[in-house]
Design a protein around this motif. Structure first.
Motif, PDB file in Angstrom:
ATOM      1  N   THR A  27       0.826  -1.136   0.002  1.00  0.00           N
ATOM      2  CA  THR A  27      -0.071   0.077   0.030  1.00  0.00           C
ATOM      3  C   THR A  27       0.836   1.198   0.139  1.00  0.00           C
ATOM      4  O   THR A  27       1.920   1.206   0.585  1.00  0.00           O
ATOM      5  N   LYS A  28       0.601   2.283  -0.641  1.00  0.00           N
ATOM      6  CA  LYS A  28       1.503   3.566  -0.592  1.00  0.00           C
ATOM      7  C   LYS A  28       0.511   4.613  -0.658  1.00  0.00           C
ATOM      8  O   LYS A  28      -0.699   4.806  -1.013  1.00  0.00           O
ATOM      9  N   LEU A  29       1.427   5.602  -0.064  1.00  0.00           N
ATOM     10  CA  LEU A  29       0.695   6.791  -0.010  1.00  0.00           C
ATOM     11  C   LEU A  29       1.498   8.155  -0.488  1.00  0.00           C
ATOM     12  O   LEU A  29       2.985   8.022  -0.240  1.00  0.00           O
ATOM     13  N   ASP A  30       0.963   8.691  -1.484  1.00  0.00           N
ATOM     14  CA  ASP A  30       1.799   9.706  -2.440  1.00  0.00           C
ATOM     15  C   ASP A  30       2.050  10.619  -1.197  1.00  0.00           C
ATOM     16  O   ASP A  30       1.103  11.219  -0.606  1.00  0.00           O
ATOM     17  N   LEU A  31       3.325  11.237  -1.068  1.00  0.00           N
ATOM     18  CA  LEU A  31       3.635  12.382  -0.343  1.00  0.00           C
ATOM     19  C   LEU A  31       4.111  13.478  -1.108  1.00  0.00           C
ATOM     20  O   LEU A  31       3.614  14.730  -0.623  1.00  0.00           O
ATOM     21  N   MET A  32       4.539  13.612  -2.399  1.00  0.00           N
ATOM     22  CA  MET A  32       4.622  14.879  -3.072  1.00  0.00           C
ATOM     23  C   MET A  32       5.205  14.494  -4.474  1.00  0.00           C
ATOM     24  O   MET A  32       5.651  13.396  -4.819  1.00  0.00           O
ATOM     25  N   GLU A  33       4.789  15.513  -5.319  1.00  0.00           N
ATOM     26  CA  GLU A  33       5.315  15.407  -6.841  1.00  0.00           C
ATOM     27  C   GLU A  33       6.559  16.605  -6.809  1.00  0.00           C
ATOM     28  O   GLU A  33       6.217  17.437  -6.377  1.00  0.00           O
ATOM     29  N   THR A 137       7.006  11.198  -8.594  1.00  0.00           N
ATOM     30  CA  THR A 137       6.126  10.880  -7.271  1.00  0.00           C
ATOM     31  C   THR A 137       6.740  10.396  -6.187  1.00  0.00           C
ATOM     32  O   THR A 137       7.300   9.298  -6.539  1.00  0.00           O
ATOM     33  N   LEU A 138       7.140  10.809  -5.174  1.00  0.00           N
ATOM     34  CA  LEU A 138       7.562  10.193  -4.085  1.00  0.00           C
ATOM     35  C   LEU A 138       6.549   9.796  -3.250  1.00  0.00           C
ATOM     36  O   LEU A 138       5.633  10.496  -2.610  1.00  0.00           O
ATOM     37  N   SER A 139       6.676   8.609  -2.766  1.00  0.00           N
ATOM     38  CA  SER A 139       5.622   7.718  -1.898  1.00  0.00           C
ATOM     39  C   SER A 139       6.098   7.154  -0.591  1.00  0.00           C
ATOM     40  O   SER A 139       7.378   6.789  -0.657  1.00  0.00           O
ATOM     41  N   ILE A 140       5.297   6.938   0.253  1.00  0.00           N
ATOM     42  CA  ILE A 140       5.881   5.962   1.455  1.00  0.00           C
ATOM     43  C   ILE A 140       4.762   4.723   1.291  1.00  0.00           C
ATOM     44  O   ILE A 140       3.657   4.521   0.906  1.00  0.00           O
ATOM     45  N   ALA A 141       5.640   3.397   1.437  1.00  0.00           N
ATOM     46  CA  ALA A 141       4.918   2.264   1.094  1.00  0.00           C
ATOM     47  C   ALA A 141       5.159   1.293   2.421  1.00  0.00           C
ATOM     48  O   ALA A 141       5.871   1.561   3.204  1.00  0.00           O
ATOM     49  N   TRP A 142       3.933   0.576   2.268  1.00  0.00           N
ATOM     50  CA  TRP A 142       4.002  -0.761   3.548  1.00  0.00           C
ATOM     51  C   TRP A 142       3.189  -1.836   3.215  1.00  0.00           C
ATOM     52  O   TRP A 142       2.612  -1.451   2.123  1.00  0.00           O
ATOM     53  N   HIS A 143       3.684  -3.015   3.762  1.00  0.00           N
ATOM     54  CA  HIS A 143       3.182  -4.281   3.250  1.00  0.00           C
ATOM     55  C   HIS A 143       1.545  -4.067   3.084  1.00  0.00           C
ATOM     56  O   HIS A 143       1.223  -3.696   4.462  1.00  0.00           O
ATOM     57  N   GLN A 144       0.993  -4.668   2.186  1.00  0.00           N
ATOM     58  CA  GLN A 144      -0.759  -4.452   2.336  1.00  0.00           C
ATOM     59  C   GLN A 144      -1.189  -5.170   3.392  1.00  0.00           C
ATOM     60  O   GLN A 144      -2.450  -4.843   3.598  1.00  0.00           O
TER      61      GLN A 144
END
Length: 166
Positions: A27-33, A137-144
């Motif tokens: 799962t990812k959360l977009d942080l910034m472009e 796009t810089l994102s933060i991700a973690w296992h679904q």
């Protein structure tokens, strides 16, 4: 809580990624472009331009990251897809400060994220936008399958707000 610098790794709670290395098991959360721009030494002939076409850079000498670093893959793919060339790398490193040093010394040009590069302004280079705008796009991700703890949710919220400040 463990955080990886880049890339998806099951041994980490969170990892920072960019578009090109997203794994569907996360799962990812977009942080910034962040707009990719051309960094040009002031002594370079291209420094006179207010905007550059990626095709105009095909014969230039580039300074950048190793291929194992996601930003390098991103910019190489952009050059190949929109410019019809692979950058001629004359200096590769994993060290951001080494890239800055080589640019300050006028040894070549680089494709870098604008916001990231502006954090440490240099009087010896010019930041030139590309005509064909491209953003990473810089994102933060973690296992679904991961159930986030309250502290991990707090960390995600903090990260989101921190990047919104850019």
């Amino acid at each position: 809580m463990t955080i990886a610098a880049e890339g998806v790794n099951p041994d980490f709670d969170f990892t920072f990624i960019q578009d090109s290395n997203y794994d569907i098991n996360y799962t990812k959360l977009d942080l910034m472009e962040d707009e990719i721009i051309v960094i040009v030494p002031k002594v370079h002939p291209l420094s006179q331009y207010s905007e550059l076409d990626i095709k105009d850079l095909s014969n230039e000498s580039f300074i950048g990251y190793y291929r194992s670093i996601g930003l390098r893959d991103f910019t190489d793919n952009y050059c190949q897809k929109y410019g019809g060339f692979m950058p001629k790398m004359i200096f590769e490193t994993h060290d951001y400060s080494a890239i800055r040093y080589m640019l300050d010394k006028g040894k070549g040009i680089s494709l870098m994220p604008k916001k990231f590069f502006e954090l440490q302004h240099s009087e010896k280079v010019i930041l030139v936008p590309l005509k064909n705008k491209v953003y990473r796009t810089l994102s933060i991700a973690w296992h679904q399958d991961k159930i986030l703890s309250p502290s991990e949710k707090c960390f995600l919220e903090y990260s989101k707000k921190w990047f919104e400040a850019f």
